[in-house]
Write an enzyme that holds these catalytic residues in place. Structure first.
Site, PDB file in Angstrom:
ATOM      1  N   ARG A  15      37.636  37.897  39.499  1.00  0.00           N
ATOM      2  CA  ARG A  15      37.399  38.102  40.767  1.00  0.00           C
ATOM      3  C   ARG A  15      36.777  39.266  41.113  1.00  0.00           C
ATOM      4  O   ARG A  15      36.126  39.423  42.299  1.00  0.00           O
ATOM      5  CB  ARG A  15      38.660  37.635  41.604  1.00  0.00           C
ATOM      6  CG  ARG A  15      39.060  36.199  41.633  1.00  0.00           C
ATOM      7  CD  ARG A  15      40.582  36.104  42.000  1.00  0.00           C
ATOM      8  NE  ARG A  15      41.376  36.188  40.879  1.00  0.00           N
ATOM      9  CZ  ARG A  15      42.839  36.254  41.115  1.00  0.00           C
ATOM     10  NH1 ARG A  15      43.370  35.899  42.164  1.00  0.00           N
ATOM     11  NH2 ARG A  15      43.498  36.555  40.100  1.00  0.00           N
ATOM     12  N   LYS A  22      38.923  44.324  34.172  1.00  0.00           N
ATOM     13  CA  LYS A  22      39.512  44.756  35.429  1.00  0.00           C
ATOM     14  C   LYS A  22      40.521  46.015  35.222  1.00  0.00           C
ATOM     15  O   LYS A  22      40.486  46.799  36.211  1.00  0.00           O
ATOM     16  CB  LYS A  22      40.011  43.687  36.020  1.00  0.00           C
ATOM     17  CG  LYS A  22      41.017  43.892  37.406  1.00  0.00           C
ATOM     18  CD  LYS A  22      41.486  42.701  38.097  1.00  0.00           C
ATOM     19  CE  LYS A  22      42.685  42.258  37.568  1.00  0.00           C
ATOM     20  NZ  LYS A  22      43.259  41.102  38.388  1.00  0.00           N
ATOM     21  N   GLY A  76      47.601  32.804  30.209  1.00  0.00           N
ATOM     22  CA  GLY A  76      48.431  32.978  31.230  1.00  0.00           C
ATOM     23  C   GLY A  76      49.460  34.059  31.137  1.00  0.00           C
ATOM     24  O   GLY A  76      49.611  34.555  29.808  1.00  0.00           O
ATOM     25  N   GLY A 138      52.413  34.760  44.291  1.00  0.00           N
ATOM     26  CA  GLY A 138      53.440  33.724  43.943  1.00  0.00           C
ATOM     27  C   GLY A 138      54.490  33.913  45.132  1.00  0.00           C
ATOM     28  O   GLY A 138      55.064  35.265  45.381  1.00  0.00           O
ATOM     29  N   ASN A 226      42.974  42.119  42.827  1.00  0.00           N
ATOM     30  CA  ASN A 226      41.988  41.101  42.268  1.00  0.00           C
ATOM     31  C   ASN A 226      40.860  40.812  42.549  1.00  0.00           C
ATOM     32  O   ASN A 226      39.856  40.565  41.667  1.00  0.00           O
ATOM     33  CB  ASN A 226      42.660  39.696  42.625  1.00  0.00           C
ATOM     34  CG  ASN A 226      44.180  39.138  41.944  1.00  0.00           C
ATOM     35  OD1 ASN A 226      44.553  39.831  41.010  1.00  0.00           O
ATOM     36  ND2 ASN A 226      44.943  38.761  42.829  1.00  0.00           N
ATOM     37  N   ASN A 375      21.235  91.802  42.587  1.00  0.00           N
ATOM     38  CA  ASN A 375      20.815  91.019  43.705  1.00  0.00           C
ATOM     39  C   ASN A 375      19.657  90.351  43.154  1.00  0.00           C
ATOM     40  O   ASN A 375      18.697  90.906  42.792  1.00  0.00           O
ATOM     41  CB  ASN A 375      20.296  91.942  44.766  1.00  0.00           C
ATOM     42  CG  ASN A 375      20.115  91.215  46.011  1.00  0.00           C
ATOM     43  OD1 ASN A 375      20.844  90.841  46.879  1.00  0.00           O
ATOM     44  ND2 ASN A 375      18.737  90.786  46.232  1.00  0.00           N
TER      45      ASN A 375
HETATM   46  C1  UD1 Z   1      50.341  37.012  39.235  1.00  0.00           C
HETATM   47  C2  UD1 Z   1      51.826  36.264  39.168  1.00  0.00           C
HETATM   48  C3  UD1 Z   1      51.939  35.972  40.639  1.00  0.00           C
HETATM   49  C4  UD1 Z   1      52.070  37.413  41.513  1.00  0.00           C
HETATM   50  C5  UD1 Z   1      50.891  38.172  41.183  1.00  0.00           C
HETATM   51  C6  UD1 Z   1      51.278  39.717  41.552  1.00  0.00           C
HETATM   52  C7  UD1 Z   1      51.776  34.821  37.581  1.00  0.00           C
HETATM   53  C8  UD1 Z   1      51.453  33.404  36.928  1.00  0.00           C
HETATM   54  N1  UD1 Z   1      51.445  34.998  38.640  1.00  0.00           N
HETATM   55  O1  UD1 Z   1      49.537  36.194  39.900  1.00  0.00           O
HETATM   56  O2  UD1 Z   1      53.144  35.165  40.967  1.00  0.00           O
HETATM   57  O3  UD1 Z   1      52.442  37.130  42.664  1.00  0.00           O
HETATM   58  O4  UD1 Z   1      50.499  38.233  39.829  1.00  0.00           O
HETATM   59  O5  UD1 Z   1      50.108  40.485  41.696  1.00  0.00           O
HETATM   60  O6  UD1 Z   1      52.468  35.442  36.549  1.00  0.00           O
HETATM   61  N2  UD1 Z   1      47.075  38.737  32.176  1.00  0.00           N
HETATM   62  C9  UD1 Z   1      47.031  38.518  30.788  1.00  0.00           C
HETATM   63  N3  UD1 Z   1      46.966  37.632  29.963  1.00  0.00           N
HETATM   64  C10 UD1 Z   1      46.780  36.329  30.949  1.00  0.00           C
HETATM   65  C11 UD1 Z   1      46.745  36.268  32.125  1.00  0.00           C
HETATM   66  C12 UD1 Z   1      46.971  37.453  32.654  1.00  0.00           C
HETATM   67  O7  UD1 Z   1      47.211  39.668  30.204  1.00  0.00           O
HETATM   68  O8  UD1 Z   1      46.623  35.378  30.174  1.00  0.00           O
HETATM   69  C13 UD1 Z   1      47.400  39.931  32.854  1.00  0.00           C
HETATM   70  C14 UD1 Z   1      46.003  40.369  33.968  1.00  0.00           C
HETATM   71  O9  UD1 Z   1      45.198  41.168  33.060  1.00  0.00           O
HETATM   72  C15 UD1 Z   1      46.856  41.157  35.066  1.00  0.00           C
HETATM   73  C16 UD1 Z   1      48.199  40.343  35.102  1.00  0.00           C
HETATM   74  O10 UD1 Z   1      48.516  39.794  33.835  1.00  0.00           O
HETATM   75  O11 UD1 Z   1      46.896  42.307  34.771  1.00  0.00           O
HETATM   76  C17 UD1 Z   1      48.335  39.447  36.177  1.00  0.00           C
HETATM   77  O12 UD1 Z   1      47.296  38.376  35.947  1.00  0.00           O
HETATM   78  P1  UD1 Z   1      46.541  37.555  37.166  1.00  0.00           P
HETATM   79  O13 UD1 Z   1      45.449  36.836  36.620  1.00  0.00           O
HETATM   80  O14 UD1 Z   1      46.017  38.882  38.121  1.00  0.00           O
HETATM   81  O15 UD1 Z   1      47.811  37.160  38.159  1.00  0.00           O
HETATM   82  P2  UD1 Z   1      47.706  36.916  39.575  1.00  0.00           P
HETATM   83  O16 UD1 Z   1      47.155  35.468  39.784  1.00  0.00           O
HETATM   84  O17 UD1 Z   1      47.328  37.731  40.462  1.00  0.00           O
HETATM   85 CA    CA Z   2      46.626  39.829  39.922  1.00  0.00          CA
END
Ligand code: UD1
Ligand code: CA
Length: 452
Positions: A15, A22, A76, A138, A226, A375
């Site tokens: 995003r 990011k 995830g 979440g 994000n 100067n």
């Molecule tokens: C996540 C939470 C959500 C919460 C929000 C808070 C989950 C499923 N959801 O959502 O409940 O409200 O954060 O900001 O956990 N990352 C990895 N590997 C992955 C996926 C993500 O390292 O496979 C890291 C990303 O780099 C990031 C963090 O985990 O720093 C969160 O991931 P992101 O995709 O931003 O989660 P959200 O959709 O924001």
């Molecule tokens: Ca996030």
């Protein structure tokens, strides 16, 4: 029991629509992931595991001195944490889990979270926040008695669940053994087909484990970045926090909303910062200075009682009681002494200017050593570049340079030398001598008189 921490920084951050991973986008001059790790360290946690993946090498460089865990495929947040399983096999104790994209958490909050987690002897504690607009986060589902039951992602939430304003901040504390035990139980059976870390919470609750919630008093800290709108908002929050800290320690900031101070800068008491000023990259400002409006200091060091207005200083040092600007440009490698005056439309590069000297206007000083009580007249240029090499100009103490002078380097003006206006100086000038290097004036009398 030693406390450890896992920081998730493997995601791409789609995003953001960016080439840059990011976690490396900056808030107040520091990559978000570094802010998170620095605050975890400041909370007293030394064992830090950083999960990297997308742009891993770059992220690793930005955050030295931690354990790196590679998540090759981003399946995830639960999957990301699970990548630490092997490396953390011997870890026994509380483990803090934080995301690289929530840069506003303070070290005190991490500390308080750990204390609450330990007090309640919880299997897990989730940090929550009540926000006006929970879109994208979440949602925290509590049972009738008020205990946390599960966390539902926005994309999996029912319309009724979407109304809930208590969100998961993405920061947790877990008992390490239970964390890795329960991570084996989560599945990617959800709208995004990912292994969700928050699903561990529901699994623990189901088995009767103690799960606590730590609700942030200041919901601002929860902000997850994000996209670039959130990046701006996070910057705004942290920027205001930084300004307030400086204000509370004795700095007057005329308008914090128009003042941009990086996290790692110092400002002395009774200094006044006028709007549209950028203080960046570890700049240090002394006491009783007047800075701004429209100043950018980038790795600059200002002593006490410096006045600087409408100017840029890149990695330069300015001595006490010196005034700079308006409209001055001080480039790297420059050291200006005390009680100097660097005036309008002056550029100084890689040069030293000793105490009590003046460069009042329209001048370029490059690769020069300027003594004290010198100067330099309006329109003086050190001609330091011959097209191939840079050469040095030396101007000793008490020299006086008239207006519109070219000093063709390498050249030296010995002490007390005087250069007549309009001269192009190509030879060294002996001490206390006058150099005149210009064509003599010829007057052609009557030349412009109309005939007849
Ligand atoms: C996540 C939470 C959500 C919460 C929000 C808070 C989950 C499923 N959801 O959502 O409940 O409200 O954060 O900001 O956990 N990352 C990895 N590997 C992955 C996926 C993500 O390292 O496979 C890291 C990303 O780099 C990031 C963090 O985990 O720093 C969160 O991931 P992101 O995709 O931003 O989660 P959200 O959709 O924001
Ligand atoms: Ca996030």
């Amino acid at each position: 029991m030693v406390t450890s921490a896992i920081v998730l920084a493997a995601g791409q951050g789609q995003r953001m629509k960016s080439e840059l991973p990011k976690p490396l986008h900056q808030v107040c001059g520091i990559p978000m992931v570094k802010l998170v790790v620095d605050n975890i360290r400041a909370a007293g946690i030394e064992q830090i595991y950083l999960v990297i993946g997308h742009g891993g090498e770059q992220v690793r460089e930005a955050v030295p001195g931690v354990n790196y865990v590679v998540q090759a495929e981003q399946l995830g947040t639960g999957h990301a944490v699970d990548q630490c399983r092997e490396m953390m096999a011997d870890v026994n104790g509380p483990v803090l889990v934080a995301c690289a994209d929530t840069p506003l958490f303070r070290a005190e909050t991490f500390k308080d979270l750990l204390a609450a987690h330990k007090d309640q002897k919880a299997a897990a504690t989730v940090v929550t926040a009540k926000v006006e607009d929970p879109t994208g986060y979440g949602r925290v589902i509590r049972n009738a008695a008020g205990y946390v039951e599960q966390i539902v992602e926005e994309k999996d939430a029912s319309p009724a669940q979407k109304q809930i304003k208590e969100i998961n901040t993405g920061t947790f504390c877990f008992d390490s053994k239970l964390l890795f035990q329960y991570l084996t139980e989560i599945t990617p059976d959800n709208a995004q087909g990912e292994y969700y870390l928050p699903d561990v919470i529901a699994a623990l609750v189901r088995d009767g484990q103690t799960v606590g919630a730590y609700c942030l008093l200041n919901a601002e800290e929860a902000m997850g970045v994000n996209d670039r709108i959130r990046l701006f908002q996070a910057d705004q929050v942290l920027r205001r926090r930084i300004c307030h800290e400086h204000m509370l320690s004795g700095v007057t900031i005329i308008n914090p909303d128009q003042t941009y101070i990086d996290l790692d800068c110092e400002i002395g008491r009774d200094t006044i910062i006028y709007p549209n000023t950028y203080i960046q990259k570890g700049s240090r400002i002394g006491e009783n200075c007047l800075v701004g409006p429209n100043v950018r200091l980038d790795g600059a060091v200002l002593a006490d009682h410096v006045t600087i207005e409408q100017a840029v200083v890149l990695e330069g040092k300015i001595g006490s009681h010196t005034t700079v600007g308006p409209f001055a440009y001080i480039r790297p490698g420059t050291v200006i002494g005390s009680h100097c005056r660097i005036g309008d439309f002056v550029e100084i590069k890689n040069s030293q200017v000793a105490d009590q000297s003046k460069v009042p206007h329209l001048t370029y000083v490059g690769d020069a050593i300027v003594g004290s009580h010198v100067n330099i007249g309006c329109g003086t240029i050190t001609c330091n570049y011959d097209g191939k090499h840079k050469h040095q100009t030396i101007i000793e103490d008490n020299c006086f340079i008239g207006s519109n002078v070219n000093l063709v380097a390498p050249v030296k003006l010995n002490k007390g030398a005087y250069v007549a206006a309009g001269s192009t100086v190509t030879k060294d000038v002996p001490e206390y001598s006058l150099a005149i290097a210009r064509a003599r004036q010829v007057n052609k009398e009557g030349w412009n008189k109309l005939e007849g």
